[in-house]
Design a protein around this motif. Structure first.
Motif, PDB file in Angstrom:
ATOM      1  N   THR A 180      -6.052 -13.387  -6.016  1.00 51.11           N
ATOM      2  CA  THR A 180      -6.053 -14.484  -5.364  1.00 51.11           C
ATOM      3  C   THR A 180      -5.945 -13.959  -3.649  1.00 51.11           C
ATOM      4  O   THR A 180      -6.408 -14.792  -2.643  1.00 51.11           O
ATOM      5  CB  THR A 180      -4.827 -15.312  -5.418  1.00 51.11           C
ATOM      6  OG1 THR A 180      -3.777 -14.718  -5.611  1.00 51.11           O
ATOM      7  CG2 THR A 180      -4.985 -15.992  -7.017  1.00 51.11           C
ATOM      8  N   ASN A 181      -5.407 -12.746  -3.644  1.00 53.98           N
ATOM      9  CA  ASN A 181      -5.220 -12.241  -2.099  1.00 53.98           C
ATOM     10  C   ASN A 181      -5.846 -10.884  -2.320  1.00 53.98           C
ATOM     11  O   ASN A 181      -4.898  -9.955  -2.077  1.00 53.98           O
ATOM     12  CB  ASN A 181      -3.965 -12.294  -1.699  1.00 53.98           C
ATOM     13  CG  ASN A 181      -3.536 -13.657  -1.180  1.00 53.98           C
ATOM     14  OD1 ASN A 181      -4.267 -14.331  -0.620  1.00 53.98           O
ATOM     15  ND2 ASN A 181      -2.495 -14.315  -2.292  1.00 53.98           N
ATOM     16  N   PRO A 182      -6.896 -10.468  -2.281  1.00 56.73           N
ATOM     17  CA  PRO A 182      -7.473  -9.086  -2.457  1.00 56.73           C
ATOM     18  C   PRO A 182      -7.782  -8.539  -1.081  1.00 56.73           C
ATOM     19  O   PRO A 182      -7.509  -9.044  -0.064  1.00 56.73           O
ATOM     20  CB  PRO A 182      -8.788  -9.472  -2.790  1.00 56.73           C
ATOM     21  CG  PRO A 182      -9.371 -10.484  -2.519  1.00 56.73           C
ATOM     22  CD  PRO A 182      -8.185 -11.342  -2.210  1.00 56.73           C
ATOM     23  N   ASN A 183      -7.378  -7.139  -1.156  1.00 60.10           N
ATOM     24  CA  ASN A 183      -7.790  -6.159  -0.018  1.00 60.10           C
ATOM     25  C   ASN A 183      -9.357  -6.211   0.513  1.00 60.10           C
ATOM     26  O   ASN A 183     -10.194  -6.387  -0.452  1.00 60.10           O
ATOM     27  CB  ASN A 183      -7.628  -4.726  -0.401  1.00 60.10           C
ATOM     28  CG  ASN A 183      -6.237  -4.438  -0.531  1.00 60.10           C
ATOM     29  OD1 ASN A 183      -5.276  -5.119  -0.326  1.00 60.10           O
ATOM     30  ND2 ASN A 183      -5.937  -3.451  -1.385  1.00 60.10           N
ATOM     31  N   LEU A 184      -9.270  -6.719   1.663  1.00 59.06           N
ATOM     32  CA  LEU A 184     -10.800  -7.016   2.232  1.00 59.06           C
ATOM     33  C   LEU A 184     -10.949  -5.840   3.408  1.00 59.06           C
ATOM     34  O   LEU A 184      -9.926  -5.331   4.069  1.00 59.06           O
ATOM     35  CB  LEU A 184     -10.845  -8.452   2.840  1.00 59.06           C
ATOM     36  CG  LEU A 184     -10.470  -9.561   1.901  1.00 59.06           C
ATOM     37  CD1 LEU A 184     -10.561 -10.809   2.738  1.00 59.06           C
ATOM     38  CD2 LEU A 184     -11.716  -9.621   0.831  1.00 59.06           C
ATOM     39  N   PRO A 185     -12.240  -5.607   3.738  1.00 55.77           N
ATOM     40  CA  PRO A 185     -12.448  -4.742   4.769  1.00 55.77           C
ATOM     41  C   PRO A 185     -12.017  -5.227   6.126  1.00 55.77           C
ATOM     42  O   PRO A 185     -12.234  -6.600   6.492  1.00 55.77           O
ATOM     43  CB  PRO A 185     -14.083  -4.812   4.637  1.00 55.77           C
ATOM     44  CG  PRO A 185     -14.536  -5.233   3.362  1.00 55.77           C
ATOM     45  CD  PRO A 185     -13.498  -6.051   2.849  1.00 55.77           C
ATOM     46  N   ARG A 186     -11.515  -4.477   6.825  1.00 56.02           N
ATOM     47  CA  ARG A 186     -10.786  -4.738   8.277  1.00 56.02           C
ATOM     48  C   ARG A 186     -11.256  -3.516   9.164  1.00 56.02           C
ATOM     49  O   ARG A 186     -10.607  -2.496   8.792  1.00 56.02           O
ATOM     50  CB  ARG A 186      -9.217  -5.207   7.925  1.00 56.02           C
ATOM     51  CG  ARG A 186      -8.989  -6.351   7.260  1.00 56.02           C
ATOM     52  CD  ARG A 186      -7.614  -6.722   7.311  1.00 56.02           C
ATOM     53  NE  ARG A 186      -7.282  -7.593   6.083  1.00 56.02           N
ATOM     54  CZ  ARG A 186      -7.478  -9.235   6.352  1.00 56.02           C
ATOM     55  NH1 ARG A 186      -8.170  -9.419   7.552  1.00 56.02           N
ATOM     56  NH2 ARG A 186      -7.003  -9.867   5.551  1.00 56.02           N
ATOM     57  N   GLY A 187     -11.736  -3.880  10.209  1.00 59.04           N
ATOM     58  CA  GLY A 187     -11.974  -2.939  11.083  1.00 59.04           C
ATOM     59  C   GLY A 187     -12.825  -1.593  10.561  1.00 59.04           C
ATOM     60  O   GLY A 187     -12.512  -0.510  10.874  1.00 59.04           O
TER      61      GLY A 187
END
Length: 384
Positions: A92-99
């Protein structure tokens, strides 16, 4: 494991899993209209990978490892199993690409859950997220039930898996089935974990070998090999297991060591290099004697790394052990018939019709089965 697939014409996400009697399927959720097929297949693939990682904690439990010390194999398995509690949150709250970067977990279970979550994030359908989270919770519950020895419902897929350890609950259930039919009823393959069933079957094979040995005067470790002269049998593994138990190894340790070794081979590992070296030396000596050459050519010679089928070692072993019990009866019946035929006229025996021959065979099997029951009960402490 459970496999997930997309039904394109119905726009549905399906889950399928095997049982001892065939495969089952269930609809998980309706898929978003207009969603890209590749994105939907990516979700199905991620869910299948998650199921595979979750069931691996069942087939490779920490209890089967030699040590639970930090950074040992047992410790890593234990840590992996603990991640079950974080799976739904990762979906429900996955690790997503950031920066331009993204956090990736070392845990196969947890990272597979994050992949499921990222696939759902791209599809952007709250109802689908809810349905998938509930589905994954049901899948993890099936693994947990199998660990406890409860193979009902979706946990029944465990009957198709090979496990490095055996549930005492499942061993006891298999023992009860063999008590009813020492030759091995079909239920052993339908509702029992095959490793646990093989542990119980090893105990009953040892009992059957003892009965056949007493009747024939042979060593118990020789009876299945001798029975191979009556009917072609896969005698290698039954003979090996009988020998181990005769030497004091428990049925549990004899079975799990064989299955564990085959599972390591299937994983591309060489569990015991020293033993392999001895096998190679023995093979070279045998070929040298056969060919008369001091250094025989090994180019076209194949050496089996395990006596079991590495694709299905537990079920393969179970089948061989039950065939070994059949072999013990074959040998026992040869000597049993000698005693009983003395009571009947030889000419009458030669004139038996099919029904009489079948009755005689059934009587022989039942006499043997009862002797095996008595012997298995006498040595029941080795199974516990």
């Amino acid at each position: 494991m459970t496999r997930y697939c997309v039904v394109p014409d119905r726009r549905e996400l399906m889950a399928t899993w095997g049982t001892g009697e065939g495969d089952l399927a269930v609809c998980i959720a309706a898929l978003p209209t207009g969603a890209d097929t590749a994105a939907l297949l990516g979700l199905a693939r991620a869910l299948t990978q998650l199921s595979d990682a979750a069931w691996r904690t069942y087939t490779h439990p920490a209890s089967a490892a030699e040590s639970l010390e930090p950074n040992s194999e047992g410790w890593r398995r234990e840590e992996e199993r603990k991640h079950f509690s974080e799976v739904v949150e990762a979906i429900t709250n996955p690790n997503l690409p950031r920066g331009g970067t993204m956090a990736v977990s070392y845990s196969s279970v947890l990272e597979s859950a994050h992949r499921v979550g990222r696939a759902l994030h791209n599809l952007d359908d709250p109802q689908l997220v809810k349905a998938v989270a509930a589905e994954v919770a049901a899948e993890l519950a099936a693994v947990e039930n199998a660990e406890l020895g409860d193979l009902s419902g979706r946990a029944q897929q465990a009957v198709l898996l090979s496990r490095e350890d055996a549930s005492p609950v499942q061993v006891a259930a298999a023992d009860q089935l063999l008590q009813q039919d020492p030759f091995g009823p079909d239920e052993l393959f339908i509702g029992i974990d095959p490793t646990a069933a093989a542990v119980a079957a090893a105990h009953w094979l040892a009992a059957a070998a003892g009965v056949a040995a007493e009747a024939s005067g042979l060593n118990p470790a020789q009876v299945v090999l001798e029975a191979d002269n009556i009917e072609a049998l896969p005698h290698e593994t039954p003979t090996l297991v009988i020998g181990l138990i005769s030497d004091g190894v428990t049925p549990h340790d004899a079975v799990t060591s064989l299955i564990g070794h085959a599972m390591h081979v299937a994983d591309g590992l060489l569990p015991d290099p020293a033993a392999l070296r001895e096998q190679l030396d023995d093979l070279e000596e045998t070929l040298a004697e056969y060919t008369g050459e001091d250094e025989p050519d090994l180019t076209d010679v194949a050496l089996r790394l395990t006596p079991l089928d590495p694709r299905r070692p537990a079920r393969d072993l179970l089948e061989d052990l039950l065939t070994g019990i059949h072999g013990c009866w074959l040998l026992h019946s040869e000597y049993d018939d000698l005693g009983h035929d003395e009571e009947a006229d030889t000419d009458d025996v030669e004139e038996w019709d099919d029904e009489q021959a079948e009755q005689h065979q059934n009587g022989s099997r039942e006499r043997f089965a009862q002797l095996v029951r008595d012997t298995a009960a006498h040595h029941h402490d080795r199974l516990i």
